[in-house]
Scaffold this motif. Structure first.
Motif, PDB file in Angstrom:
ATOM      1  N   LEU A 156      34.901  48.211  45.309  1.00 23.26           N
ATOM      2  CA  LEU A 156      36.053  47.413  44.896  1.00 23.26           C
ATOM      3  C   LEU A 156      36.808  48.048  43.737  1.00 23.26           C
ATOM      4  CD1 LEU A 156      34.591  43.815  45.145  1.00 23.26           C
ATOM      5  CD2 LEU A 156      36.059  45.019  46.762  1.00 23.26           C
ATOM      6  N   GLU A 157      36.118  48.865  42.972  1.00 22.89           N
ATOM      7  CA  GLU A 157      36.762  49.543  41.849  1.00 22.89           C
ATOM      8  C   GLU A 157      37.881  50.459  42.341  1.00 22.89           C
ATOM      9  OE1 GLU A 157      35.488  52.494  38.171  1.00 22.89           O
ATOM     10  OE2 GLU A 157      34.049  51.993  39.729  1.00 22.89           O
ATOM     11  N   ALA A 158      37.666  51.126  43.442  1.00 23.27           N
ATOM     12  CA  ALA A 158      38.691  52.009  43.994  1.00 23.27           C
ATOM     13  C   ALA A 158      39.912  51.221  44.459  1.00 23.27           C
ATOM     14  CB  ALA A 158      38.109  52.809  45.154  1.00 23.27           C
ATOM     15  N   ARG A 159      39.718  49.977  44.865  1.00 20.77           N
ATOM     16  CA  ARG A 159      40.834  49.159  45.355  1.00 20.77           C
ATOM     17  C   ARG A 159      41.720  48.629  44.242  1.00 20.77           C
ATOM     18  NH1 ARG A 159      37.812  45.564  50.005  1.00 20.77           N
ATOM     19  NH2 ARG A 159      37.087  47.332  51.220  1.00 20.77           N
ATOM     20  N   VAL A 160      41.211  48.539  43.034  1.00 22.88           N
ATOM     21  CA  VAL A 160      42.013  47.993  41.928  1.00 22.88           C
ATOM     22  C   VAL A 160      42.560  49.095  41.016  1.00 22.88           C
ATOM     23  CG1 VAL A 160      40.778  45.806  41.921  1.00 22.88           C
ATOM     24  CG2 VAL A 160      40.035  47.631  40.409  1.00 22.88           C
ATOM     25  N   SER A 161      42.439  50.328  41.413  1.00 15.85           N
ATOM     26  CA  SER A 161      42.889  51.425  40.542  1.00 15.85           C
ATOM     27  C   SER A 161      44.391  51.395  40.301  1.00 15.85           C
ATOM     28  CB  SER A 161      42.455  52.770  41.113  1.00 15.85           C
ATOM     29  OG  SER A 161      43.026  52.956  42.378  1.00 15.85           O
ATOM     30  N   PHE A 209      28.396  54.953  33.456  1.00 16.69           N
ATOM     31  CA  PHE A 209      28.898  53.653  33.902  1.00 16.69           C
ATOM     32  C   PHE A 209      27.834  52.861  34.653  1.00 16.69           C
ATOM     33  CE2 PHE A 209      31.145  50.777  36.783  1.00 16.69           C
ATOM     34  CZ  PHE A 209      31.880  50.071  35.860  1.00 16.69           C
ATOM     35  N   GLN A 210      27.008  53.538  35.417  1.00 12.11           N
ATOM     36  CA  GLN A 210      25.958  52.827  36.160  1.00 12.11           C
ATOM     37  C   GLN A 210      24.995  52.156  35.191  1.00 12.11           C
ATOM     38  OE1 GLN A 210      23.544  55.233  38.741  1.00 12.11           O
ATOM     39  NE2 GLN A 210      22.582  53.475  39.690  1.00 12.11           N
ATOM     40  N   GLU A 215      38.536  40.582  36.796  1.00 13.97           N
ATOM     41  CA  GLU A 215      37.194  40.774  36.255  1.00 13.97           C
ATOM     42  C   GLU A 215      36.745  42.228  36.391  1.00 13.97           C
ATOM     43  OE1 GLU A 215      35.091  36.440  36.886  1.00 13.97           O
ATOM     44  OE2 GLU A 215      35.113  37.846  38.581  1.00 13.97           O
ATOM     45  N   ILE A 216      37.071  42.835  37.509  1.00 17.92           N
ATOM     46  CA  ILE A 216      36.708  44.245  37.712  1.00 17.92           C
ATOM     47  C   ILE A 216      37.434  45.129  36.708  1.00 17.92           C
ATOM     48  CG2 ILE A 216      36.824  46.163  39.347  1.00 17.92           C
ATOM     49  CD1 ILE A 216      36.466  44.048  41.578  1.00 17.92           C
ATOM     50  N   ILE A 217      38.721  44.877  36.510  1.00 20.27           N
ATOM     51  CA  ILE A 217      39.496  45.667  35.545  1.00 20.27           C
ATOM     52  C   ILE A 217      38.972  45.442  34.132  1.00 20.27           C
ATOM     53  CG2 ILE A 217      41.786  45.907  34.517  1.00 20.27           C
ATOM     54  CD1 ILE A 217      42.941  45.380  37.305  1.00 20.27           C
ATOM     55  N   THR A 218      38.601  44.218  33.808  1.00 24.36           N
ATOM     56  CA  THR A 218      38.054  43.925  32.478  1.00 24.36           C
ATOM     57  C   THR A 218      36.767  44.693  32.232  1.00 24.36           C
ATOM     58  OG1 THR A 218      39.024  41.717  32.574  1.00 24.36           O
ATOM     59  CG2 THR A 218      37.267  42.073  30.966  1.00 24.36           C
ATOM     60  N   ILE A 219      35.887  44.735  33.205  1.00 25.92           N
ATOM     61  CA  ILE A 219      34.637  45.480  33.061  1.00 25.92           C
ATOM     62  C   ILE A 219      34.922  46.970  32.892  1.00 25.92           C
ATOM     63  CG2 ILE A 219      32.544  46.197  34.293  1.00 25.92           C
ATOM     64  CD1 ILE A 219      32.440  43.348  35.430  1.00 25.92           C
ATOM     65  N   MET A 220      35.865  47.488  33.655  1.00 30.86           N
ATOM     66  CA  MET A 220      36.194  48.913  33.554  1.00 30.86           C
ATOM     67  C   MET A 220      36.788  49.267  32.194  1.00 30.86           C
ATOM     68  SD  MET A 220      37.665  49.356  37.425  1.00 30.86           S
ATOM     69  CE  MET A 220      38.597  50.806  37.061  1.00 30.86           C
ATOM     70  N   ILE A 221      37.633  48.410  31.653  1.00 29.77           N
ATOM     71  CA  ILE A 221      38.233  48.671  30.345  1.00 29.77           C
ATOM     72  C   ILE A 221      37.203  48.525  29.238  1.00 29.77           C
ATOM     73  CG2 ILE A 221      39.913  47.794  28.677  1.00 29.77           C
ATOM     74  CD1 ILE A 221      41.767  47.237  31.046  1.00 29.77           C
ATOM     75  N   PHE A 263      30.653  36.726  33.664  1.00 32.56           N
ATOM     76  CA  PHE A 263      30.929  37.123  35.041  1.00 32.56           C
ATOM     77  C   PHE A 263      29.859  36.518  35.949  1.00 32.56           C
ATOM     78  CE2 PHE A 263      32.322  40.615  32.240  1.00 32.56           C
ATOM     79  CZ  PHE A 263      33.680  40.571  32.496  1.00 32.56           C
ATOM     80  N   PRO A 264      30.022  35.260  36.348  1.00 36.13           N
ATOM     81  CA  PRO A 264      28.963  34.578  37.108  1.00 36.13           C
ATOM     82  C   PRO A 264      28.790  35.098  38.537  1.00 36.13           C
ATOM     83  CG  PRO A 264      30.872  33.156  36.846  1.00 36.13           C
ATOM     84  CD  PRO A 264      31.131  34.378  36.035  1.00 36.13           C
ATOM     85  N   HIS A 265      29.834  35.638  39.146  1.00 35.24           N
ATOM     86  CA  HIS A 265      29.740  36.111  40.528  1.00 35.24           C
ATOM     87  C   HIS A 265      29.636  37.642  40.542  1.00 35.24           C
ATOM     88  CE1 HIS A 265      30.689  32.076  41.725  1.00 35.24           C
ATOM     89  NE2 HIS A 265      31.784  32.100  40.993  1.00 35.24           N
ATOM     90  N   GLN A 266      28.580  38.168  39.978  1.00 34.13           N
ATOM     91  CA  GLN A 266      28.424  39.616  39.888  1.00 34.13           C
ATOM     92  C   GLN A 266      28.029  40.209  41.231  1.00 34.13           C
ATOM     93  OE1 GLN A 266      25.779  40.600  36.748  1.00 34.13           O
ATOM     94  NE2 GLN A 266      27.120  39.798  35.169  1.00 34.13           N
ATOM     95  N   LEU A 267      28.465  41.442  41.413  1.00 29.43           N
ATOM     96  CA  LEU A 267      28.194  42.170  42.642  1.00 29.43           C
ATOM     97  C   LEU A 267      27.126  43.224  42.389  1.00 29.43           C
ATOM     98  CD1 LEU A 267      31.920  42.785  43.526  1.00 29.43           C
ATOM     99  CD2 LEU A 267      30.454  41.006  44.461  1.00 29.43           C
ATOM    100  N   SER A 268      26.615  43.784  43.458  1.00 27.25           N
ATOM    101  CA  SER A 268      25.721  44.933  43.288  1.00 27.25           C
ATOM    102  C   SER A 268      26.551  46.123  42.807  1.00 27.25           C
ATOM    103  CB  SER A 268      25.032  45.271  44.611  1.00 27.25           C
ATOM    104  OG  SER A 268      25.994  45.755  45.536  1.00 27.25           O
TER     105      SER A 268
END
Length: 111
Positions: free
Chosen positions: A49-54, A21-22, A5-11, A37-42
């Motif tokens: 978490l974006e840095a962790r999926v790079s 982006f903000q 989900e994080i990668i999808t949002i970034m793409i 994306f029902p479980h959205q984060l702040s």
């Protein structure tokens, strides 16, 4: 939120007209894509978490999104000026590579 989900949002950010982006995350993802994306984060937690999926994102882009070379390449014709026109003769770094050229914006010294 899962890694996919994080990668999808970034793409998807790169396929929209948002420049910030903000702003994209706060006003588009949180409001208009809440059902996807029902479980959205702040926003701050998302950036952590974006840095962790790079690494996973780069692997996905390398494997799936980059096309194969067909032998035909397109080159952007944007000029890259090296220095101001008055300093052409003092430039030593790109002395053998840069040349004078003319674009729609006028004369330049560069590539």
């Amino acid at each position: 939120m899962s890694k996919s989900e994080i990668i999808t949002i970034m793409i998807c950010f790169h396929f929209n007209s948002y420049r910030n982006f903000q702003h994209y995350y706060m006003f588009f993802v949180k409001e208009h894509l809440a059902d996807m994306f029902p479980h959205q984060l702040s926003y701050n937690r998302f950036l952590e978490l974006e840095a962790r999926v790079s690494v996973e994102m780069m692997m996905f882009l390398q494997i799936c999104c980059f096309g194969r070379c067909t032998g035909i390449s397109f080159i952007d014709s944007t000029c890259i000026p090296v220095c101001h026109n008055k300093r052409i003769y003092r430039n030593r770094v790109f002395k053998d590579y840069a040349t004078r050229g003319k674009s729609t914006m006028g004369w330049y010294f560069g590539f």
